[in-house]
Each structure stands twice: as C-alpha cells, then as structure tokens.
Design an enzyme around this catalytic site. Structure first.
Site, PDB file in Angstrom:
ATOM      1  N   TYR A 118     -73.845  47.218 -69.596  1.00  8.62           N
ATOM      2  CA  TYR A 118     -73.451  48.048 -70.728  1.00  8.62           C
ATOM      3  C   TYR A 118     -74.478  48.081 -71.854  1.00  8.62           C
ATOM      4  O   TYR A 118     -74.241  48.663 -72.899  1.00  8.62           O
ATOM      5  CB  TYR A 118     -72.080  47.575 -71.260  1.00  8.62           C
ATOM      6  CG  TYR A 118     -70.947  47.928 -70.320  1.00  8.62           C
ATOM      7  CD1 TYR A 118     -71.075  47.737 -68.957  1.00  8.62           C
ATOM      8  CD2 TYR A 118     -69.757  48.460 -70.795  1.00  8.62           C
ATOM      9  CE1 TYR A 118     -70.060  48.051 -68.087  1.00  8.62           C
ATOM     10  CE2 TYR A 118     -68.725  48.784 -69.922  1.00  8.62           C
ATOM     11  CZ  TYR A 118     -68.890  48.573 -68.571  1.00  8.62           C
ATOM     12  OH  TYR A 118     -67.877  48.892 -67.701  1.00  8.62           O
ATOM     13  N   LYS A 165     -70.810  37.596 -58.929  1.00  8.11           N
ATOM     14  CA  LYS A 165     -71.369  38.071 -57.659  1.00  8.11           C
ATOM     15  C   LYS A 165     -72.739  37.417 -57.492  1.00  8.11           C
ATOM     16  O   LYS A 165     -73.751  38.076 -57.237  1.00  8.11           O
ATOM     17  CB  LYS A 165     -71.451  39.607 -57.685  1.00  8.11           C
ATOM     18  CG  LYS A 165     -71.741  40.263 -56.363  1.00  8.11           C
ATOM     19  CD  LYS A 165     -70.562  40.300 -55.422  1.00  8.11           C
ATOM     20  CE  LYS A 165     -70.984  40.778 -54.056  1.00  8.11           C
ATOM     21  NZ  LYS A 165     -69.908  40.743 -53.064  1.00  8.11           N
ATOM     22  N   ASP A 222     -64.324  44.749 -67.319  1.00  8.27           N
ATOM     23  CA  ASP A 222     -63.782  46.090 -67.556  1.00  8.27           C
ATOM     24  C   ASP A 222     -62.886  46.492 -66.381  1.00  8.27           C
ATOM     25  O   ASP A 222     -61.741  46.932 -66.544  1.00  8.27           O
ATOM     26  CB  ASP A 222     -64.964  47.065 -67.697  1.00  8.27           C
ATOM     27  CG  ASP A 222     -64.553  48.392 -68.310  1.00  8.27           C
ATOM     28  OD1 ASP A 222     -63.355  48.578 -68.592  1.00  8.27           O
ATOM     29  OD2 ASP A 222     -65.431  49.250 -68.509  1.00  8.27           O
TER      30      ASP A 222
END
Ligand code: NAI
Length: 330
Positions: A118, A165, A222
């Site tokens: 972001y 991840k 999110d």
C-alpha cells in the site's frame, strides 16, 4: 467528521444521532474528502481537513470511494500515511440475535496500516510489464507487533498468530516474522504462533475459534478482515480504528457500497461500533456502554434490522430503534 460518499452520509447521519443521545457533547467539524472535495475545493483532501485532524487528534470517517484501476489515489491510504496511523484495529464479534454459521466468534484483527503493497510504488517497466513494490521495515513490523502484544496483555487475550507468506516472500514477510518473534519473547505470558495466509483463510472458515488475535501485514489484513466480517454476518457489522501515536481515525471496515447508496438500505452498525470504539478511546466509557447496550437490544429483539442481516428496516428506522432502546426517541 468525514461523512464520505456513497452510503457514507446515510450511515454517519444515523450514527451522529445516536452519539448525540449518549449525552456526550460533540462539536463536529465536517469535511468532504475524495471526488466531492475535489469538486468543491480542487483538492482531494482539503488542507483544512488535515488541519482539523491535527488539532483535534480524533476523527470519525465514513467510507470514501476510490476509483478502480486508475484515477486518484485512495483517500483512506493517504490519511493513514499522513498521520502515521500504523495500527488498524478490527474487533470481530457476533451480535446477539443474528444466526451465523459460527456463534460466539470473538477475535481481533491487527493490521499494519502504512507499509506493504500500500505504499503505492508502482510503475511500468516497459509496455506490458509493471512493477509494484512492497515495503516492509523493521521499525514498522516491530511497532505493529508490539501494539498487538500490548493490546493482548492489557485486554486479557491469550494468543497471537502472525499471518504471513514467508515461504514465498522470504525477505519481506521473513522480516515481518523475525520482528514479531523478537517482540513475542518480551511477552512470555502470551502464546505465539504463525500460520501461512492461504491456510489461515481456510482455517478461519472451518474453525475460527482457534484464533484470538491475528497480526498481519497491510494487504493480508485488508483481505482477512473482510473474511472475518463475513464470519459474524457481513461487512455492515465490522468496526475499525486507525491508531497512531498522535491521533486516531475511526471508520467502518466496509466501503461506500454504491449498489445500495442513497436508498436508506445501509446498515450503520459497523460505523456505530467504530464510534463506540472512539468513545472508549476518548474515555467516555459510560456513553460507549449506553450505545452498545442499545445496539445489542435492537439485535436481540430483531425488530428493526436492516436487509443485509435479514430484516426489512431502513437505515433511519434502525437508528430510531437504537434511540428508542436508549430511551431517547422523542
Ligand atoms: P463495499 O464494502 O462498499 O461493498 C461490498 C458489499 O457489501 C456490497 O454488496 C455492499 O452493498 C455491501 N455493504 C457494504 N457495507 C454495507 C453496509 N453498511 N450495509 C449493508 N451492506 C453493505 O466494497 P466495494 O464495493 O468493494 O467498494 C466500493 C468502494 O468503496 C470502492 O471505491 C472502494 O475503494 C471503497 N472502499 C472504501 C473504504 C473506506 O473508505 N475505508 C474501505 C473499502 C472500500
């Protein structure tokens, strides 16, 4: 107060009526943001809005539309960055009277709010190839981990899972995990675990009870917070707070819902729960409890629920019911 657009003005109006009935005296400074502000002032975020938040250090915000695939950058992301609102805090809890697949869900999503994908660093390398840069820093990862652990200790939460991840994003998610592990060592009273993001999504829909506090980078947070909103009845029900060292912006998890805007159909619960978080942030505990109890009564009685949760009431009718439960309807 940023009423926002789409369903924003409807849900903020409903919430302001309820907040006024708590007995706390509010003086609202109202500002447009996004496309509406650009039409009015030639700026997407007017300087006066920045100044107001800097001075008041707290804001209640309705959703603001962000154009998809082009156009101006997200107002939400810009505000979070400008005020360094690094912690996005989203409690997920069932309301009484609502049947969902999983009753009694009670978990907290803590999302890093200023970094990751972001940061908005995207460019075209050559036609047909773009690069999008994900930024993860030791400082950003450590402070969000510390926020999660301190919250857990203060509020009697027992377990934190870092969601990542790092099997693929070895450097960036690897750093996020290393920082979380280091902070975890300072909190031996709180259990610490790690799950990979894809597995987490499956685990959440199969057995959400195994989680207590989820700690995530920006993009994962999110996505997972919408998934968690779905566990307890949908986006109309999930509140949020953007917290920094200097100020805080309280807003619903959902967006501007253009499909139902202007029709008196939106559920204001998510923004109301965000406003209740704001009351607690302002140490207005009695007012928070008054509004929360009234909200829970309306859900328990199922008399004036909005369509997204199986009722037939409109936004304003729902707000009337909450006011009536507070004994405040004229
Ligand atoms: P959305 O959250 O606006 O809507 C998704 C679905 O949930 C729609 O079917 C909508 O009708 C329903 N929904 C959402 N809130 C509801 C409520 N309070 N009551 C009843 N139903 C509700 O997500 P979408 O459509 O992906 O995004 C629309 C716009 O909102 C986009 O421009 C997006 O960028 C923006 N957005 C803004 C946010 C913010 O201001 N914090 C957060 C998320 C999206």
């Amino acid at each position: 107060m940023i009423p926002g657009d789409g369903i924003g003005p409807e849900v903020t109006q409903a919430v302001v009526r309820i907040l006024d009935a708590t007995g706390v005296k509010f003086e609202w400074e109202r500002y447009a943001a996004g496309a509406e502000a650009f039409e009015l002032h030639g700026e997407y975020i007017p300087a006066a809005l920045y100044e107001s938040i800097t001075r008041n250090r707290v804001a209640l915000k309705g959703p603001v539309t962000t154009p998809i695939g082009g156009g101006f950058k997200s107002i939400n992301v810009a505000l979070r960055k400008k005020f360094d609102l690094y912690a996005n805090f989203r409690p997920i809890r069932n309301l009484p009277g609502l049947e969902t697949k999983w009753p009694g869900v009670n978990l907290i999503v803590v999302r890093e709010n200023t970094e990751g994908e972001y940061v908005g660093l995207e460019h075209e390398v050559v036609p047909g190839v773009v690069e999008s840069i994900k930024v993860v820093s030791e400082k950003g990862s450590t402070r969000i981990a510390r926020f999660a652990f301190e919250y857990a200790r203060k509020h009697g939460r027992r377990k934190i899972h870092s969601i990542h991840k790092a099997n693929i994003m070895k450097l960036s998610d690897g750093l996020f995990l290393r920082c979380a592990r280091q902070v975890a060592e300072e909190f031996p009273d709180i259990a610490y675990g790690e799950h990979i993001i894809d597995n987490t999504c499956m685990q959440l829909v199969m057995n959400p009870y195994q989680y207590d506090v989820l700690l995530l980078e920006n993009l994962y947070g999110d996505i997972v917070s919408d998934l968690c909103a779905g566990l307890v009845g949908g986006l109309g029900l999930a509140p949020g707070a953007n917290l920094g060292a200097e100020c805080a912006i309280f807003e619903a998890v959902h967006g501007s819902a253009p499909d139902i805007a202007g029709k008196d159909l939106a559920n204001p619960t998510s923004l109301l729960l965000s406003a209740i978080l704001m009351l607690r942030h302002l140490d207005e505990e009695a007012a928070a409890e008054k509004a929360e109890k009234a909200l829970e009564t309306v859900y328990a009685e199922r008399k004036a629920l909005t369509r997204d949760v199986g009722g037939a009431a409109g936004t304003s009718q729902f707000a009337d019911a909450v006011l009536a439960a507070m004994g405040s309807l004229p």
